[in-house]
Design an enzyme around this catalytic site. Structure first.
Site, PDB file in Angstrom:
ATOM      1  N   CYS A 121       0.822  -1.195  -0.008  1.00 39.28           N
ATOM      2  CA  CYS A 121       0.122   0.043   0.102  1.00 39.28           C
ATOM      3  C   CYS A 121       0.910   1.182  -0.126  1.00 39.28           C
ATOM      4  CB  CYS A 121      -0.954  -0.090   1.168  1.00 39.28           C
ATOM      5  SG  CYS A 121      -2.090   1.585   1.232  1.00 39.28           S
ATOM      6  N   HIS A 177      -3.676   8.175   3.161  1.00 38.52           N
ATOM      7  CA  HIS A 177      -2.636   7.464   3.651  1.00 38.52           C
ATOM      8  C   HIS A 177      -1.230   8.282   3.714  1.00 38.52           C
ATOM      9  CE1 HIS A 177      -2.164   3.014   4.874  1.00 38.52           C
ATOM     10  NE2 HIS A 177      -1.444   3.887   5.812  1.00 38.52           N
TER      11      HIS A 177
END
Length: 270
Positions: free
Chosen positions: A66, A116
């Site tokens: 990710c 994020h």
């Protein structure tokens, strides 16, 4: 999986508007338009975008993890160059950042949903990385205004508490990296992806800045369902935009063997 949708505004005299839709996790066979499950995958909103754009079958990510993949998209660098060879925190600043470059070339930059990139508890905002407008839901905190939550009580969490004071937005029981599914226990209007889609549609509907926009919309929590819901909001609410491309990527793949056929790298191999 990440879906990248380029949008051309009606005025051809200026650079194109760009809407970048990124889902946290979606496999290629979870999108009906790819036809990999003999018609048993039903994603009409994503299929609508695919029919009006283009699909990429052979594309590769610089990493199947990710945050390193997000750092690659942000910087245009491979993991060996941006420094994240495995899962960890994205640095608070890089010498080159794509949204900064877009702003330098005259774009208004905005991000809605999962980024994020981290949350600054002092300024009570997401770390910008060049995004001038930020409405963040990373889903990494506990969802409540707790003093010991260093991951941040982000924009969605704050909004949710205004709607249902004292309620836990994570009461469905799925954490940010859950592998299973479960029905959302609250009204769909309170779901993080509905929040993202509604804010994106409102932003674009009311957009009056003379500059073209670069907007990233990040779906979270429910994988391809989130992406499909976000696609529904945008494709049904903003039919006047012309979709010129739909590109499938993966930001968090469980198996390179399953996913390598549809990764797309936005990194510059340097």
């Amino acid at each position: 999986l990440i879906a990248l949708v380029g949008l051309l505004g009606l005025a051809a005299a200026r650079p194109p508007n760009i809407l970048f839709i990124m889902a946290d996790q979606t496999r290629m066979d979870a999108i009906g338009a790819y036809g990999l499950r003999n018609g048993t995958t039903h994603t009409p909103n994503l299929d609508r975008l695919a029919a009006r754009g283009a699909r990429v079958r052979l594309a590769y990510s610089s990493t199947p993890t990710c945050t390193p993949a997000r750092a690659a998209i942000l910087t245009g660098l491979t993991p060996w160059k941006h420094g994240m060879l495995g899962y960890g925190d994205v640095a608070p600043h890089y010498a080159y950042e794509m949204p900064v470059a877009m702003a330098t070339h005259g774009y208004s930059t905005a991000v809605f949903g999962k980024d994020h990139f981290g949350w600054n508890t002092t300024t009570n905002s997401g770390i910008p990385h060049g995004y001038q407008t930020r409405f963040i839901y990373d889903g990494l905190g506990n969802g409540m205004p707790a003093q010991n939550d260093t991951n941040g009580f982000d924009n969605y969490d704050q909004w949710f508490q205004l709607q249902l004071p004292g309620k836990n937005p994570l009461a469905t029981g799925l954490d940010w990296n859950a592998w299973r599914g479960a029905p959302y226990i609250y009204n769909e209007s309170l779901h993080p992806t509905t929040w993202v889609g509604s804010n994106v549609v409102e932003y674009l509907t009311n957009y009056s800045d003379p500059r073209p926009f670069f907007l990233k919309a990040g779906a979270n929590l429910s994988r391809f369902v989130s992406l499909s819901s976000l696609a529904r909001s945008i494709s049904l609410s903003l039919p006047h935009f012309s979709l010129v491309s739909l590109v499938s990527l993966s930001s968090l793949a469980r198996s390179i063997a399953l996913s390598s056929s549809f990764f797309l790298s936005l990194s510059v191999a340097v």
